[in-house]
Design a protein around this motif. Structure first.
Motif, short mmCIF file in Angstrom:
data_model
loop_
_atom_site.label_atom_id
_atom_site.label_comp_id
_atom_site.label_asym_id
_atom_site.label_seq_id
_atom_site.Cartn_x
_atom_site.Cartn_y
_atom_site.Cartn_z
N ALA A 94 8.77 -6.34 0.68
CA ALA A 94 7.71 -6.54 1.69
C ALA A 94 7.00 -5.22 1.99
N MET A 95 7.75 -4.14 2.06
CA MET A 95 7.14 -2.84 2.33
C MET A 95 6.21 -2.42 1.18
N VAL A 96 6.64 -2.64 -0.04
CA VAL A 96 5.81 -2.30 -1.20
C VAL A 96 4.54 -3.14 -1.19
N LYS A 97 4.68 -4.43 -0.92
CA LYS A 97 3.50 -5.31 -0.88
C LYS A 97 2.54 -4.88 0.23
N MET A 98 3.09 -4.54 1.40
CA MET A 98 2.23 -4.12 2.50
C MET A 98 1.52 -2.82 2.14
N GLN A 99 2.21 -1.89 1.51
CA GLN A 99 1.60 -0.62 1.12
C GLN A 99 0.49 -0.86 0.10
N GLN A 100 0.71 -1.78 -0.85
CA GLN A 100 -0.33 -2.11 -1.82
C GLN A 100 -1.54 -2.73 -1.13
N GLN A 101 -1.30 -3.61 -0.19
CA GLN A 101 -2.39 -4.24 0.54
C GLN A 101 -3.19 -3.20 1.32
N LEU A 102 -2.50 -2.27 1.97
CA LEU A 102 -3.20 -1.22 2.72
C LEU A 102 -4.04 -0.35 1.79
N GLN A 103 -3.48 -0.02 0.62
CA GLN A 103 -4.23 0.79 -0.35
C GLN A 103 -5.45 0.03 -0.86
N ASP A 104 -5.29 -1.28 -1.08
CA ASP A 104 -6.42 -2.09 -1.51
C ASP A 104 -7.53 -2.12 -0.47
N GLU A 105 -7.14 -2.03 0.81
CA GLU A 105 -8.12 -2.01 1.89
C GLU A 105 -8.66 -0.61 2.14
#
Length: 175
Positions: A94-105
């Motif tokens: 979940a942390m990796v996915k959230m970090q990826q989402q933040l980077q995408d934004e």
């Protein structure tokens, strides 16, 4: 001795009850940094976690893999690898996915995204609330520890009284 054990377990249950009650009124906080070790089983690998899920719940495993392939537009091997990683370490995944989402934004961190969406004042209030809750938990732990110590002392005193009464009874019987 049976009475002593019953009293001990009564105090033990009381301490457990009080420790649970103390936390019942403090809302959980969102950790600033997730420790993914909390959900990971040390001797497993992602592949072993996936194998266990395939063995125990094959329909569920297949359903999730198919959904991942569709949602993330990836092949079966990649979808299985993602689901296996999730099964192995849900918090870390979940942390990796959230970090990826933040980077995408376009954000570097959760704090940056939060401030951009809610403002610096909201972030400061959030940090203060978390600090206040941490302080409250410290106070609760001191109270619980004190109660546990008092229960232990009371139990020790009770045992001394029981021991003295038992010694008196043995003295009477030997006369």
């Amino acid at each position: 001795l049976e009475e002593a054990m019953a009293l001990f377990f009564f105090f033990f249950k009381l301490v457990l009850l009080l420790s649970g009650a103390a936390r019942a009124f403090v809302p959980p906080t969102t950790p600033r940094r997730c420790d993914s070790r909390s959900t990971r089983v040390g001797f497993l690998t992602p592949e072993m976690s996936g194998w266990m899920e395939k063995t125990l719940r094959p329909e569920r495993y297949e359903e999730v893999v198919q959904e991942t392939m569709r949602r993330e537009d990836c092949g079966r091997v990649e979808a299985e690898a993602k689901y296996n990683q999730y099964l192995f370490d849900p918090n870390g995944y979940a942390m990796v996915k959230m970090q990826q989402q933040l980077q995408d934004e376009g954000y570097k961190s959760f704090e940056e995204a939060f401030v951009a969406k809610n403002g610096q004042d909201a972030w400061d209030a959030r940090v203060k609330e978390q600090d206040d809750l941490k302080e409250q938990r410290k106070k609760n732990s001191i109270v619980i520890s004190s109660l546990a110590f008092l229960a232990f002392c009371a139990f020790q005193e009770y045992l001394r009284g029981q021991e003295a009464a038992l010694a008196a009874t043995v003295d009477q019987l030997t006369l």
